[in-house]
Design a protein around this motif. Structure first.
Motif, PDB file in Angstrom:
ATOM      1  N   ALA A 139       2.128   4.625   3.154  1.00  0.00           N
ATOM      2  CA  ALA A 139       2.968   3.752   2.532  1.00  0.00           C
ATOM      3  C   ALA A 139       2.053   3.021   1.479  1.00  0.00           C
ATOM      4  CB  ALA A 139       3.747   3.054   3.303  1.00  0.00           C
ATOM      5  N   PHE A 140       1.002   3.328   1.334  1.00  0.00           N
ATOM      6  CA  PHE A 140      -0.140   2.282   0.735  1.00  0.00           C
ATOM      7  C   PHE A 140      -0.535   3.200  -0.454  1.00  0.00           C
ATOM      8  CE2 PHE A 140      -0.078   0.717   5.270  1.00  0.00           C
ATOM      9  CZ  PHE A 140       0.149  -0.645   4.682  1.00  0.00           C
ATOM     10  N   GLY A 141      -0.880   2.523  -1.463  1.00  0.00           N
ATOM     11  CA  GLY A 141      -1.783   3.157  -2.483  1.00  0.00           C
ATOM     12  C   GLY A 141      -3.154   2.504  -2.345  1.00  0.00           C
ATOM     13  N   LYS A 142      -3.737   2.334  -3.709  1.00  0.00           N
ATOM     14  CA  LYS A 142      -5.182   1.785  -3.647  1.00  0.00           C
ATOM     15  C   LYS A 142      -5.122   0.237  -3.428  1.00  0.00           C
ATOM     16  CE  LYS A 142      -9.536   2.122  -5.877  1.00  0.00           C
ATOM     17  NZ  LYS A 142     -10.229   3.105  -7.106  1.00  0.00           N
ATOM     18  N   VAL A 143      -5.931  -0.060  -2.338  1.00  0.00           N
ATOM     19  CA  VAL A 143      -5.885  -1.579  -2.187  1.00  0.00           C
ATOM     20  C   VAL A 143      -7.272  -2.130  -1.645  1.00  0.00           C
ATOM     21  CG1 VAL A 143      -3.240  -1.931  -1.604  1.00  0.00           C
ATOM     22  CG2 VAL A 143      -5.137  -1.499   0.198  1.00  0.00           C
ATOM     23  N   GLN A 144      -7.311  -3.325  -1.701  1.00  0.00           N
ATOM     24  CA  GLN A 144      -8.495  -3.889  -1.367  1.00  0.00           C
ATOM     25  C   GLN A 144      -8.296  -4.958  -0.053  1.00  0.00           C
ATOM     26  OE1 GLN A 144     -10.876  -5.452  -5.073  1.00  0.00           O
ATOM     27  NE2 GLN A 144     -12.290  -3.763  -4.548  1.00  0.00           N
ATOM     28  N   VAL A 145      -8.929  -4.853   0.980  1.00  0.00           N
ATOM     29  CA  VAL A 145      -8.714  -5.687   2.069  1.00  0.00           C
ATOM     30  C   VAL A 145      -9.953  -6.215   2.557  1.00  0.00           C
ATOM     31  CG1 VAL A 145      -6.338  -4.366   2.414  1.00  0.00           C
ATOM     32  CG2 VAL A 145      -8.703  -3.816   3.674  1.00  0.00           C
ATOM     33  N   PRO A 146      -9.859  -7.065   3.423  1.00  0.00           N
ATOM     34  CA  PRO A 146     -11.115  -7.574   4.058  1.00  0.00           C
ATOM     35  C   PRO A 146     -11.425  -6.376   5.194  1.00  0.00           C
ATOM     36  CG  PRO A 146      -9.402  -9.383   4.220  1.00  0.00           C
ATOM     37  CD  PRO A 146      -8.606  -8.116   3.588  1.00  0.00           C
ATOM     38  N   GLY A 147     -12.881  -6.458   5.045  1.00  0.00           N
ATOM     39  CA  GLY A 147     -13.440  -5.154   6.071  1.00  0.00           C
ATOM     40  C   GLY A 147     -13.198  -5.345   7.455  1.00  0.00           C
ATOM     41  N   SER A 148     -13.625  -4.383   8.050  1.00  0.00           N
ATOM     42  CA  SER A 148     -13.808  -4.448   9.754  1.00  0.00           C
ATOM     43  C   SER A 148     -14.979  -3.593   9.943  1.00  0.00           C
ATOM     44  CB  SER A 148     -12.471  -3.913  10.570  1.00  0.00           C
ATOM     45  OG  SER A 148     -12.289  -2.604  10.145  1.00  0.00           O
ATOM     46  N   VAL A 149     -15.456  -3.495  11.246  1.00  0.00           N
ATOM     47  CA  VAL A 149     -16.471  -2.719  11.788  1.00  0.00           C
ATOM     48  C   VAL A 149     -15.834  -1.356  11.924  1.00  0.00           C
ATOM     49  CG1 VAL A 149     -17.881  -2.240  13.775  1.00  0.00           C
ATOM     50  CG2 VAL A 149     -17.913  -4.697  12.772  1.00  0.00           C
ATOM     51  N   ALA A 150     -14.702  -1.333  12.532  1.00  0.00           N
ATOM     52  CA  ALA A 150     -13.977  -0.121  12.763  1.00  0.00           C
ATOM     53  C   ALA A 150     -13.961   0.609  11.442  1.00  0.00           C
ATOM     54  CB  ALA A 150     -12.407  -0.450  13.189  1.00  0.00           C
ATOM     55  N   GLY A 151     -13.351  -0.097  10.210  1.00  0.00           N
ATOM     56  CA  GLY A 151     -13.540   0.560   9.002  1.00  0.00           C
ATOM     57  C   GLY A 151     -14.606   0.968   8.443  1.00  0.00           C
ATOM     58  N   LEU A 152     -15.837   0.147   8.749  1.00  0.00           N
ATOM     59  CA  LEU A 152     -16.974   0.647   8.171  1.00  0.00           C
ATOM     60  C   LEU A 152     -17.613   1.770   8.956  1.00  0.00           C
ATOM     61  CD1 LEU A 152     -19.301  -0.071   6.236  1.00  0.00           C
ATOM     62  CD2 LEU A 152     -20.156  -1.449   8.318  1.00  0.00           C
ATOM     63  N   ILE A 153     -17.355   1.834  10.417  1.00  0.00           N
ATOM     64  CA  ILE A 153     -17.801   3.042  11.093  1.00  0.00           C
ATOM     65  C   ILE A 153     -17.036   4.427  10.608  1.00  0.00           C
ATOM     66  CG2 ILE A 153     -17.605   4.257  13.340  1.00  0.00           C
ATOM     67  CD1 ILE A 153     -17.793   1.596  14.699  1.00  0.00           C
ATOM     68  N   GLU A 154     -15.951   4.360  10.303  1.00  0.00           N
ATOM     69  CA  GLU A 154     -15.177   5.564   9.640  1.00  0.00           C
ATOM     70  C   GLU A 154     -15.815   6.036   8.411  1.00  0.00           C
ATOM     71  OE1 GLU A 154     -10.863   6.516   7.921  1.00  0.00           O
ATOM     72  OE2 GLU A 154     -10.674   5.676   9.989  1.00  0.00           O
ATOM     73  N   PHE A 155     -16.204   4.845   7.609  1.00  0.00           N
ATOM     74  CA  PHE A 155     -16.666   4.993   6.200  1.00  0.00           C
ATOM     75  C   PHE A 155     -18.015   5.549   6.412  1.00  0.00           C
ATOM     76  CE2 PHE A 155     -18.688   3.488   2.382  1.00  0.00           C
ATOM     77  CZ  PHE A 155     -18.322   4.026   1.336  1.00  0.00           C
ATOM     78  N   ARG A 156     -19.038   5.145   7.051  1.00  0.00           N
ATOM     79  CA  ARG A 156     -20.453   5.222   7.102  1.00  0.00           C
ATOM     80  C   ARG A 156     -20.677   6.692   7.529  1.00  0.00           C
ATOM     81  NH1 ARG A 156     -21.985   2.711   2.875  1.00  0.00           N
ATOM     82  NH2 ARG A 156     -22.610   0.654   3.265  1.00  0.00           N
TER      83      ARG A 156
END
Length: 302
Positions: A163-180
C-alpha cells in the motif's frame, strides 16, 4: 575499531543447528496493538526455550531514557528489574529448532549491534531472519487485517503488493538489521500488520495471530496459536459490546467499513466514502476505546 563479538556472550554450549530461522522483535519502536510484543511473548510462554547468548545492555541502553524498575522496601532497596536483550533457542510444535531474539531496542551503537548480530547469524548458520510488528491504519477491526511485507530480496515475499510507495520514516534497529544483513547476502524479511488506528495503543491479540500466521507461511515454522486465538476472540467480543453501546462509535466503524469495502473493490480513493459524514478522528476513537479498556481492566481487578 571495536570488535562486534565483544557486545555479546554465549551462555553455555553453542548449539549446532542446520539453517535455523531467527525471529526477532525489539520493544520501543512502532508496534500498534502490541502485535510483535504479544507474538514473541506468546511463543516464550508456550514453547520451551533456553538462552543462547545475551547482549551487553550497559553499552546499548540509555537507562535515563527508560529507567529500570527498582523495588524499595521500608528502608532499603531489595530488587531491580534489569533489562535484557537475549537470543534464545526454541522448538516449534513440529520440533523444528529456531532462534528468538528479543528485548528493548538499543539506544546506541546500532551499527556495532548489527555487526554483532551478523557474526551470530553466521556462527549459528541462520537461513532467514524474520521480524514482526504492528502499524496503525485507518481500517475497521471487523474486516481481515491487512499486512505489509518487506524483504531483502523480492523473491522472499512472492511479489506481494504494498500500500506504500517510496517514503522516508524514522529508522529502527529492526529495519537496519534487514538492510545491513541483507546487503551482506543474508535473507531477511518482515511483516507489518495493519492494526485499526483506534486500537493502536491497546493490546490487540488478533494482530499477533496474523503476524505469526505470516511467519508460518514464510518459514514453515508451526506455532501453538489456540490460546492466542481465544484471547483475540475475547477482545473482539468486548470491542463489539463497546461499539453496540455507543451510537457515535457504531457510526464511525460503519464509515470505516464503507471505506474499506470500496477500496477492496478497487474504487478511486476520493470515492471511498459512500456519503460525506462527520466522523470522530482516530485520536477520538482511540480515547473512547482506551476509556473502555481501562474500565474493563478495573472490572477484572475487582
Amino acid at each position: 575499531m571495536f570488535d562486534p563479538t565483544d557486545l555479546y556472550r554465549f551462555s553455555g554450549d553453542v548449539p549446532e543447528l542446520t539453517d535455523p530461522v531467527l525471529l526477532y522483535h525489539f520493544d520501543g519502536f512502532v508496534d500498534a496493538g502490541g502485535a510483535g510484543r504479544l507474538a514473541i511473548g506468546h511463543l516464550l510462554d508456550e514453547l520451551e526455550h533456553r538462552v543462547v547468548a545475551t547482549f551487553d545492555v550497559d553499552r546499548l541502553l540509555d537507562y535515563r531514557s527508560r529507567r529500570p524498575i527498582m523495588t524499595f522496601d521500608t528502608d532499603r532497596w531489595v530488587g531491580v528489574e534489569s533489562p535484557e536483550i537475549v537470543l534464545r533457542l526454541a522448538h516449534d510444535t513440529a520440533g523444528t529448532p529456531f532462534l528468538l531474539l528479543s528485548g528493548p531496542e538499543p539506544d546506541r551503537e546500532w551499527e556495532l549491534f548489527t555487526a554483532a548480530l551478523d557474526t551470530l547469524v553466521t556462527r549459528l548458520g541462520v537461513s532467514r531472519l524474520v521480524t514482526v510488528h504492528g502499524i496503525p491504519m485507518a481500517a475497521p477491526h471487523t474486516r481481515p487485517l491487512g499486512m505489509t511485507s518487506h524483504a531483502s530480496r523480492p523473491e522472499l515475499i512472492g511479489g506481494q503488493t504494498s500500500a506504500f510507495g517510496k517514503v522516508q520514516v524514522p529508522g529502527s534497529v529492526a529495519g537496519l538489521i534487514e538492510f545491513r544483513l541483507g546487503a551482506k547476502g543474508h535473507d531477511a524479511l518482515g511483516y507489518a500488520v495493519h492494526v485499526p488506528h483506534y486500537l493502536a495503543q491497546a493490546e490487540y491479540p488478533a494482530a499477533a495471530v496474523t503476524a505469526l500466521e505470516a511467519v508460518t507461511k514464510g518459514t514453515g515454522l508451526v506455532f501453538p496459536l489456540e490460546g492466542l486465538r481465544e484471547a483475540a476472540e475475547r477482545t473482539n467480543v468486548e470491542i463489539a459490546e463497546q461499539i453496540a453501546a455507543s451510537q457515535e462509535l457504531s457510526t464511525a466503524i460503519t464509515g470505516l467499513e464503507q471505506q474499506y469495502d470500496a477500496f477492496a473493490a478497487g474504487s478511486e480513493r476520493e470515492n471511498l466514502m459512500a456519503e460525506p459524514s462527520e466522523m470522530p478522528t482516530g485520536d477520538e476513537l482511540a480515547a473512547q476505546f482506551e476509556a473502555f479498556l481501562a474500565e474493563r481492566d478495573e472490572r477484572r481487578g475487582e
